[in-house]
Design a protein around this motif. Structure first.
Motif, PDB file in Angstrom:
ATOM      1  N   LEU A  38       0.868  -1.167   0.000  1.00  0.00           N
ATOM      2  CA  LEU A  38       0.000   0.000   0.000  1.00  0.00           C
ATOM      3  C   LEU A  38       0.906   1.218   0.000  1.00  0.00           C
ATOM      4  CD1 LEU A  38      -2.848   1.112   0.159  1.00  0.00           C
ATOM      5  CD2 LEU A  38      -2.737   0.918   2.631  1.00  0.00           C
ATOM      6  N   THR A  39       0.887   1.978  -1.087  1.00  0.00           N
ATOM      7  CA  THR A  39       1.827   3.099  -1.222  1.00  0.00           C
ATOM      8  C   THR A  39       1.189   4.455  -0.978  1.00  0.00           C
ATOM      9  OG1 THR A  39       1.434   3.154  -3.603  1.00  0.00           O
ATOM     10  CG2 THR A  39       3.309   1.848  -2.834  1.00  0.00           C
ATOM     11  N   ASP A  40      -0.118   4.502  -0.772  1.00  0.00           N
ATOM     12  CA  ASP A  40      -0.805   5.751  -0.461  1.00  0.00           C
ATOM     13  C   ASP A  40      -0.677   5.985   1.041  1.00  0.00           C
ATOM     14  OD1 ASP A  40      -2.671   7.715   0.276  1.00  0.00           O
ATOM     15  OD2 ASP A  40      -4.050   7.146  -1.334  1.00  0.00           O
ATOM     16  N   THR A  41       0.242   6.849   1.444  1.00  0.00           N
ATOM     17  CA  THR A  41       0.541   7.079   2.850  1.00  0.00           C
ATOM     18  C   THR A  41      -0.690   7.525   3.629  1.00  0.00           C
ATOM     19  OG1 THR A  41       2.771   7.707   2.228  1.00  0.00           O
ATOM     20  CG2 THR A  41       2.082   8.261   4.449  1.00  0.00           C
ATOM     21  N   ASN A  42      -1.457   8.440   3.081  1.00  0.00           N
ATOM     22  CA  ASN A  42      -2.649   8.917   3.789  1.00  0.00           C
ATOM     23  C   ASN A  42      -3.657   7.789   4.008  1.00  0.00           C
ATOM     24  OD1 ASN A  42      -1.694  11.548   3.990  1.00  0.00           O
ATOM     25  ND2 ASN A  42      -2.527  12.102   1.989  1.00  0.00           N
ATOM     26  N   LEU A  43      -3.898   6.995   2.996  1.00  0.00           N
ATOM     27  CA  LEU A  43      -4.816   5.868   3.126  1.00  0.00           C
ATOM     28  C   LEU A  43      -4.284   4.847   4.137  1.00  0.00           C
ATOM     29  CD1 LEU A  43      -7.377   4.396   2.247  1.00  0.00           C
ATOM     30  CD2 LEU A  43      -6.053   3.408   0.369  1.00  0.00           C
ATOM     31  N   ALA A  44      -2.994   4.581   4.107  1.00  0.00           N
ATOM     32  CA  ALA A  44      -2.399   3.632   5.039  1.00  0.00           C
ATOM     33  C   ALA A  44      -2.580   4.101   6.482  1.00  0.00           C
ATOM     34  CB  ALA A  44      -0.910   3.453   4.729  1.00  0.00           C
ATOM     35  N   GLU A  45      -2.405   5.385   6.721  1.00  0.00           N
ATOM     36  CA  GLU A  45      -2.576   5.921   8.080  1.00  0.00           C
ATOM     37  C   GLU A  45      -4.027   5.808   8.520  1.00  0.00           C
ATOM     38  OE1 GLU A  45      -0.924   9.839   7.831  1.00  0.00           O
ATOM     39  OE2 GLU A  45       1.122   9.095   8.049  1.00  0.00           O
ATOM     40  N   LYS A  46      -4.975   5.998   7.625  1.00  0.00           N
ATOM     41  CA  LYS A  46      -6.389   5.868   7.967  1.00  0.00           C
ATOM     42  C   LYS A  46      -6.725   4.422   8.309  1.00  0.00           C
ATOM     43  CE  LYS A  46      -8.073   9.729   5.212  1.00  0.00           C
ATOM     44  NZ  LYS A  46      -8.813  10.120   4.003  1.00  0.00           N
TER      45      LYS A  46
END
Length: 73
Positions: free
Chosen positions: A62-70
């Motif tokens: 998962l390379t979308d940092t914002n999505l990963a944090e969510k």
């Protein structure tokens, strides 16, 4: 002996690079999230048994940092 390898996440940066770098004398299955769900254990076991794999290289991420944090929170 010819090796049989599954590379997941084949459309990502690392997976794409492996397409060009892996020895052409290998039998390699390249999959991506559209055609192979690495979180589906039954699908993974069935694929591995059917294709008699020697190795699995998981390059899916998962390379979308914002999505990963969510997803973590």
């Amino acid at each position: 002996m010819l090796k049989r390898i599954l590379v997941t996440g084949a459309n990502g940066t690392l997976g794409s690079e492996l397409r060009y770098e892996l020895n052409k004398n290998l039998t390699i299955f390249f999959t991506n999230k559209r055609n192979f769900n690495i979180c589906n254990l039954k699908q993974m076991e069935k694929f591995c048994k059917k294709n008699k794999l020697d190795y699995v290289i998981n390059t899916g991420a998962l390379t979308d940092t914002n999505l990963a944090e969510k997803k973590i929170n």
